[in-house]
Write a protein that holds these residues in place. Structure first.
Motif, short mmCIF file in Angstrom:
data_model
loop_
_atom_site.label_atom_id
_atom_site.label_comp_id
_atom_site.label_asym_id
_atom_site.label_seq_id
_atom_site.Cartn_x
_atom_site.Cartn_y
_atom_site.Cartn_z
N MET A 161 0.83 -1.21 0.00
CA MET A 161 0.00 0.00 0.00
C MET A 161 0.86 1.26 0.00
N ARG A 162 2.04 1.20 0.64
CA ARG A 162 2.95 2.35 0.60
C ARG A 162 3.32 2.67 -0.85
N ARG A 163 3.67 1.63 -1.59
CA ARG A 163 4.04 1.83 -2.99
C ARG A 163 2.86 2.34 -3.80
N GLN A 164 1.67 1.82 -3.53
CA GLN A 164 0.47 2.25 -4.25
C GLN A 164 0.17 3.72 -3.99
N VAL A 165 0.24 4.12 -2.72
CA VAL A 165 -0.06 5.51 -2.36
C VAL A 165 0.95 6.46 -3.00
N MET A 166 2.24 6.12 -2.93
CA MET A 166 3.25 6.98 -3.52
C MET A 166 3.09 7.06 -5.03
N SER A 167 2.67 5.97 -5.65
CA SER A 167 2.43 5.98 -7.10
C SER A 167 1.30 6.95 -7.44
N LEU A 168 0.22 6.95 -6.63
CA LEU A 168 -0.88 7.87 -6.86
C LEU A 168 -0.43 9.32 -6.72
N ILE A 169 0.39 9.59 -5.70
CA ILE A 169 0.87 10.95 -5.46
C ILE A 169 1.75 11.42 -6.61
N LEU A 170 2.69 10.58 -7.04
CA LEU A 170 3.60 10.97 -8.12
C LEU A 170 2.86 11.13 -9.44
N SER A 171 1.81 10.36 -9.65
CA SER A 171 0.99 10.52 -10.85
C SER A 171 0.31 11.88 -10.83
N ASP A 172 -0.16 12.31 -9.65
CA ASP A 172 -0.79 13.61 -9.50
C ASP A 172 0.21 14.73 -9.76
N VAL A 173 1.45 14.55 -9.29
CA VAL A 173 2.50 15.53 -9.53
C VAL A 173 2.77 15.65 -11.03
N ALA A 174 2.87 14.51 -11.72
CA ALA A 174 3.17 14.51 -13.15
C ALA A 174 2.04 15.10 -13.98
N GLU A 175 0.81 14.78 -13.62
CA GLU A 175 -0.34 15.20 -14.43
C GLU A 175 -0.81 16.61 -14.11
N ARG A 176 -0.74 17.00 -12.82
CA ARG A 176 -1.36 18.28 -12.42
C ARG A 176 -0.37 19.26 -11.80
N GLN A 177 0.93 18.89 -11.78
CA GLN A 177 1.95 19.75 -11.18
C GLN A 177 1.64 20.05 -9.71
N THR A 178 1.07 19.07 -9.03
CA THR A 178 0.80 19.22 -7.59
C THR A 178 2.12 19.38 -6.84
N THR A 179 2.14 20.30 -5.90
CA THR A 179 3.31 20.51 -5.04
C THR A 179 3.13 19.69 -3.77
N VAL A 180 4.13 18.87 -3.44
CA VAL A 180 4.01 17.95 -2.31
C VAL A 180 5.13 18.21 -1.31
N LEU A 181 4.76 18.37 -0.05
CA LEU A 181 5.74 18.46 1.04
C LEU A 181 5.52 17.28 1.97
N ILE A 182 6.58 16.49 2.18
CA ILE A 182 6.49 15.28 3.01
C ILE A 182 7.46 15.41 4.17
N SER A 183 6.94 15.27 5.37
CA SER A 183 7.79 15.18 6.56
C SER A 183 7.81 13.73 7.02
N SER A 184 9.00 13.15 7.12
CA SER A 184 9.08 11.74 7.48
C SER A 184 10.45 11.42 8.06
N HIS A 185 10.46 10.39 8.92
CA HIS A 185 11.73 9.86 9.42
C HIS A 185 12.23 8.71 8.55
N ASN A 186 11.41 8.26 7.61
CA ASN A 186 11.80 7.18 6.72
C ASN A 186 12.58 7.76 5.54
N LEU A 187 13.87 8.01 5.75
CA LEU A 187 14.66 8.71 4.75
C LEU A 187 14.88 7.87 3.50
#
Length: 293
Positions: A161-187
């Motif tokens: 599901m992590r991979r699926q969610v990130m795929s959806l987000i990156l698709s949105d970035v590519a298609e709509r130029q969505t700006t994404v800010l992620i705060s995480s400890h999983n570097l």
């Protein structure tokens, strides 16, 4: 797209943000990292308009966020701890989000049901932590945000599901130029998706660059022989005859200076984001300490 200029915030005697500067370009996937207590979540709450700064300026798409409903309507936000109304189902939350976000996409909501496959009639409070996080992504993506803010976004999700969610987000970035800010400890996962990174410490921005520039400015040099002169060495360890040096500088300069010292063997390796994080913080008294237990 997202700009914080000299932002300060105090809670009593504690200064959570101390002249913070942050810049996220439009269409970028920006990783905000730092040790616990660095001020990452406080910065996010300012960007989303939850907190008002004591001083400084915060803008999204060129407009100030505080008490600006129009700008907030373009921001999707998934916090670390998800909140839902006690008896709400996924359908109840869909209606709630649709009333708040002018661009809420009901057709997309229906399509995403095939991916998340969440029980629609079960109250969200009965979902597992991972299912609640899936519901948050389901709803947030349907708001069609210009800016998507994620605080520890994949915590509780299984690897698929992590991979699926990130795929959806990156698709949105590519298609709509969505700006994404992620705060995480999983570097490790941030390294796979981010093109810009900011490292915070004690309420300030310690380092902010594109990931390519950040990785191109610091290198791991392994060699057998004398340490070359003139290198900007951040950290040095030895294992037998093999020396490992963390060196700042241009790759070409490091290669030339190392070759000039005629080592028996040398190799220059790229640093991971996690290694950059550790060594940058090591310069401000965050070195790992050996303690005898």
């Amino acid at each position: 797209m997202i700009t914080l200029q000299n932002v300060t915030k105090t809670f009593g005697d504690f200064k959570a943000l101390d002249g913070l500067n942050l810049h996220v370009p439009k269409g970028a996937v920006y990783g905000l990292v730092g040790p616990n207590g660095a001020g990452k979540s406080t910065a996010i709450r300012h960007i989303t308009g939850v907190y008002r700064p004591d001083s400084g300026k915060i803008t999204v798409s060129g407009e100030q966020v505080w008490e600006n409903a129009g700008v907030k309507g373009t921001i999707g936000y998934i916090p670390d701890e998800i909140f839902y109304f006690p008896s709400a189902t996924l359908e109840d939350m869909r209606k709630f989000y649709a009333g708040l976000y002018p661009r809420f996409d009901n057709a997309l909501f229906e399509r995403l049901k095939e991916i998340f496959q969440l029980p629609e009639k079960t109250p969200l409070r009965r979902y597992s932590k991972g299912m609640q996080k899936q519901a948050a992504f389901h709803l947030a993506l349907c708001t069609r945000p210009e800016v998507l803010i994620l605080d520890e976004p994949v915590d509780g999700l299984d690897p698929v599901m992590r991979r699926q969610v990130m795929s959806l987000i990156l698709s949105d970035v590519a298609e709509r130029q969505t700006t994404v800010l992620i705060s995480s400890h999983n570097l490790r996962e941030l390294e796979d998706v981010c093109d810009h990174v900011g490292i915070m410490d004690h309420g300030r921005m310690l380092l902010e660059k594109s990931l390519a520039d950040m990785q191109g400015a610091t290198h791991k040099l392994q060699l057998v022989g004398d340490v070359p002169a003139g290198l900007n060495i951040v950290h040095e360890t030895s294992s037998g005859r093999l020396k490992t040096l963390i060196v700042r500088g241009k790759l070409r300069d490091i290669q030339m200076k190392t070759a000039a010292s005629n080592p028996v063997y040398f190799d220059i390796l790229p640093l991971s984001l996690e290694e950059i994080f550790i060594y940058e913080l090591g310069g401000v008294n965050y070195a790992v300490k050996d303690i005898l237990l």
